[in-house]
Design a protein around this motif. Structure first.
Motif, mmCIF file in Angstrom:
data_model
loop_
_atom_site.group_PDB
_atom_site.id
_atom_site.type_symbol
_atom_site.label_atom_id
_atom_site.label_comp_id
_atom_site.label_asym_id
_atom_site.label_seq_id
_atom_site.Cartn_x
_atom_site.Cartn_y
_atom_site.Cartn_z
ATOM 1 N N CYS A 65 -44.502 16.940 13.478
ATOM 2 C CA CYS A 65 -44.259 18.007 12.734
ATOM 3 C C CYS A 65 -45.452 18.339 12.427
ATOM 4 O O CYS A 65 -45.389 19.514 12.088
ATOM 5 C CB CYS A 65 -43.606 17.246 10.906
ATOM 6 S SG CYS A 65 -41.941 16.800 11.063
ATOM 7 N N ILE A 82 -45.842 21.083 14.586
ATOM 8 C CA ILE A 82 -44.874 22.667 14.503
ATOM 9 C C ILE A 82 -45.127 23.075 13.930
ATOM 10 O O ILE A 82 -45.384 24.118 14.146
ATOM 11 C CB ILE A 82 -42.921 21.791 14.190
ATOM 12 C CG1 ILE A 82 -43.002 20.926 15.447
ATOM 13 C CG2 ILE A 82 -42.516 22.590 14.348
ATOM 14 C CD1 ILE A 82 -41.653 20.882 15.005
ATOM 15 N N ILE A 83 -46.375 22.747 12.521
ATOM 16 C CA ILE A 83 -46.569 23.739 11.761
ATOM 17 C C ILE A 83 -47.396 24.511 11.815
ATOM 18 O O ILE A 83 -47.538 25.286 11.791
ATOM 19 C CB ILE A 83 -47.226 22.891 10.898
ATOM 20 C CG1 ILE A 83 -45.278 21.740 9.266
ATOM 21 C CG2 ILE A 83 -47.723 23.287 9.538
ATOM 22 C CD1 ILE A 83 -45.550 20.741 8.425
ATOM 23 N N PHE A 109 -44.553 36.861 22.012
ATOM 24 C CA PHE A 109 -44.677 35.861 20.858
ATOM 25 C C PHE A 109 -46.379 36.230 21.064
ATOM 26 O O PHE A 109 -47.578 34.868 21.088
ATOM 27 C CB PHE A 109 -44.720 34.486 21.800
ATOM 28 C CG PHE A 109 -43.340 33.883 21.780
ATOM 29 C CD1 PHE A 109 -42.669 33.562 20.326
ATOM 30 C CD2 PHE A 109 -42.869 33.477 23.365
ATOM 31 C CE1 PHE A 109 -41.754 32.974 20.593
ATOM 32 C CE2 PHE A 109 -41.601 32.936 22.935
ATOM 33 C CZ PHE A 109 -41.030 33.120 22.296
ATOM 34 N N ASN A 146 -44.363 24.323 23.500
ATOM 35 C CA ASN A 146 -44.451 24.444 21.936
ATOM 36 C C ASN A 146 -43.317 23.923 21.400
ATOM 37 O O ASN A 146 -43.630 23.673 19.755
ATOM 38 C CB ASN A 146 -44.934 25.276 21.304
ATOM 39 C CG ASN A 146 -46.764 26.399 22.370
ATOM 40 O OD1 ASN A 146 -47.680 25.294 21.353
ATOM 41 N ND2 ASN A 146 -46.479 27.094 23.537
ATOM 42 N N TRP A 147 -42.437 24.615 21.878
ATOM 43 C CA TRP A 147 -41.042 24.643 20.740
ATOM 44 C C TRP A 147 -39.846 23.375 21.416
ATOM 45 O O TRP A 147 -39.864 21.786 21.229
ATOM 46 C CB TRP A 147 -40.403 25.245 20.476
ATOM 47 C CG TRP A 147 -41.281 26.449 20.417
ATOM 48 C CD1 TRP A 147 -41.786 28.217 20.187
ATOM 49 C CD2 TRP A 147 -41.185 26.292 18.749
ATOM 50 N NE1 TRP A 147 -42.330 28.247 18.705
ATOM 51 C CE2 TRP A 147 -41.840 27.579 18.365
ATOM 52 C CE3 TRP A 147 -40.824 25.561 17.477
ATOM 53 C CZ2 TRP A 147 -41.803 27.326 16.973
ATOM 54 C CZ3 TRP A 147 -40.679 25.962 16.417
ATOM 55 C CH2 TRP A 147 -41.944 26.859 16.081
ATOM 56 N N VAL A 186 -47.987 25.115 15.455
ATOM 57 C CA VAL A 186 -47.299 26.491 15.875
ATOM 58 C C VAL A 186 -47.193 27.378 15.151
ATOM 59 O O VAL A 186 -47.366 28.967 15.771
ATOM 60 C CB VAL A 186 -46.150 25.888 17.012
ATOM 61 C CG1 VAL A 186 -46.081 26.837 17.859
ATOM 62 C CG2 VAL A 186 -46.626 24.707 17.724
ATOM 63 N N ILE A 187 -46.375 26.852 13.919
ATOM 64 C CA ILE A 187 -45.770 27.817 13.498
ATOM 65 C C ILE A 187 -46.884 29.075 12.537
ATOM 66 O O ILE A 187 -46.626 30.003 13.083
ATOM 67 C CB ILE A 187 -44.512 27.525 12.244
ATOM 68 C CG1 ILE A 187 -44.074 26.761 12.901
ATOM 69 C CG2 ILE A 187 -44.673 28.173 11.279
ATOM 70 C CD1 ILE A 187 -42.447 25.778 11.748
ATOM 71 N N GLY A 188 -48.002 28.105 12.303
ATOM 72 C CA GLY A 188 -49.229 29.218 11.653
ATOM 73 C C GLY A 188 -49.954 29.392 12.796
ATOM 74 O O GLY A 188 -51.400 30.259 12.805
#
Ligand code: TRP
Length: 465
Positions: free
Chosen positions: A452, A455-456, A382, A399-400, A458-460
């Protein structure tokens, strides 16, 4: 013969759940992320996150556990019979069990450090703490991390303690141990706060903690993320403990008490640590703090020994942190063990030993990933920021696994469970729950949106650990 489920006594649940919540997250992580995020503003957002997101999800988890009398996987199965998605929901329970395995693998390694530093401090207190020791604390910590056999040894010690308590069961093991340790922890921490009041840095520490300055998005994200970890939410630990809760107990009152206790302890830990930190002259501070995450093991011993009474305070402090960690590791292992008991029908002893053994083994990889083994220490799927097995697992869990688990729990209880069922369960042992409407609103709208958003982020590319 119908087996009746083991139960906590009346205060046992609050104490055990508070013990689960109060841990390294409060004493090790919260102070350093508060420090890194500028103090007061972060504390304020954190308090809001606990009230608007943590508390509602906590109610949801406990009510699922008490109504179903099951640990996470079978609890989701119990409710999902007439619900869209059906058995698929038990996946949330499996995710929780997996999160328990992952988190305990590295949590127990850090917990082991507290035992080691307790021993070290006893040694320093007896034979004297001098300037040479003080100036080599950083190197000492570094070489301890890189010492594979030592890391495995202390991880093994901590896992054995945890397994031993879980084998002894709910009332005789978990409840008895937390009822003993939690009060001791609170007394010690209160005494340390009194000591802190007499340090020169106390005033500045309080100002830093409660002065609200500008608020940054980063801090908001971090605060919401941490509210899950610190309250032990998002992986069914409180579903499991809730399944041992008596029907005469009030879920809203107990949950509130757990949140208050957890928050008070986190703030007290900050008062103690910051008072000590701010007692060091400003010019020296910058050189003393290399990395905020390691303050607890590198800077703090030195500061303890510069205080009057330090020879007593230092070992007592590490003992306290070890106790706090132990009441948390038992809740993590209990999730995995109770899954094996409820789902596969294993005995408690077999479940605790096999789950503990598995976690010990995966933890060995973590223990060797702090410098002892090159490959394990540099593995970075990661990105470099979370290099090493330790970093990878912490990244993945914080994070997930926890946010996703918390999100799905909130959606399931808020949108898929009948409102009569949830209201009945929350009012059982409590009487009329006046804030029911508010709770349901927070659970249905505020929690999912906030999670959400994390989570967004984290994706970023934003990580919380
Ligand atoms: N809450 C504990 C802490 O603050 C850690 C912990 C125990 C935990 N059980 C958990 C975190 C379950 C997430 C899920 O240190």
């Amino acid at each position: 013969m119908i087996k009746t489920r083991d139960k906590f006594s009346s205060l046992g649940f609050v104490v055990a759940a508070a013990g689960s919540a109060i841990g390294l997250g409060n004493i090790w992580k919260f102070p350093y992320i508060t420090f890194a995020n500028g103090g007061g503003s972060f504390v304020l957002i954190y308090l809001i996150a606990i009230a608007l997101i943590g508390l509602p999800i906590m109610l949801a988890e406990i009510l699922m556990g008490r109504r179903s009398q099951q640990s996470p996987v079978t609890a989701f199965l119990y409710f999902s019979k007439d619900v869209a998605g059906g058995k698929l929901w038990s996946g949330v329970g499996f995710l929780g069990v997996a999160a328990g395995l992952v988190i305990l693998s590295y949590y127990s390694v850090v917990a082991g450090w507290t035992v080691y530093y307790f021993g070290k401090c006893v040694q320093w207190s007896v034979s004297g703490f001098n300037e040479t020791i003080a100036s080599s604390l950083g190197t000492e910590f570094g070489s301890f991390l890189g010492n594979g056999p030592m890391q495995v040894l202390f991880h093994a010690i901590f896992m054995s303690l945890t397994v031993g308590i879980v084998i002894s069961g709910i009332k005789g093991g978990i409840e008895r141990v937390t009822k003993l340790l939690l009060p001791i922890l609170m007394v010690i921490l209160s005494l340390l706060c009194v000591v802190a009041m007499f340090t020169p840095g106390f005033g500045e520490a309080i100002r830093f903690l409660f002065h609200v300055g500008p608020i940054h998005t980063e801090a908001v994200l971090e605060a919401v993320g941490h509210s899950f970890f610190t309250l032990s939410l998002g992986m069914g630990a409180l579903i499991t403990y809730g399944s041992y809760l008596g029907r005469k107990q009030s879920i809203p009152r107990d949950a509130l008490m757990i949140c208050v206790l957890d928050t008070v302890i986190a703030l007290m830990a900050c008062v103690v640590m910051f008072s000590i930190i701010f007692s060091v002259p400003e010019a020296e501070r910058a050189t003393t703090f290399t990395k905020s995450a390691t303050i607890l093991f590198t800077t703090l011993p030195r500061m303890f020994y510069s205080l009057p009474g330090g020879v007593i305070i230092a070992p007592v402090f590490y003992l306290l942190v070890a106790f706090a960690a132990l009441t948390s590791t038992i809740s993590l292992l209990e999730v995995v063990a109770s899954f094996l008991i409820d789902k596969l029908g294993w005995t408690r002893k077999k479940a605790a030993l096999i789950a503990g053994g598995t976690i010990f083994s995966s933890g060995v990889l973590v223990a060797l990933s702090l410098g002892a083994n090159e490959t394990l220490s540099t593995w970075a799927p990661f990105g470099e920021r979370d290099a090493g097995v330790f970093g990878v697992l912490d990244y993945f869990a914080s994070n997930w696994m926890l946010p996703v688990g918390g999100l799905l729990t909130a959606v399931f209880v808020g949108w898929f469970l009948d409102s009569k069922l949830t209201r009945d369960e929350l009012e059982e042992g409590h009487g009329m729950f006046k804030l029911y409407g508010l709770w349901r609103f927070l659970l249905r709208y505020v929690c999912p949106v906030a999670i959400c958003w994390i989570i967004i982020a984290v994706i970023g590319g934003r990580a919380f650990n």
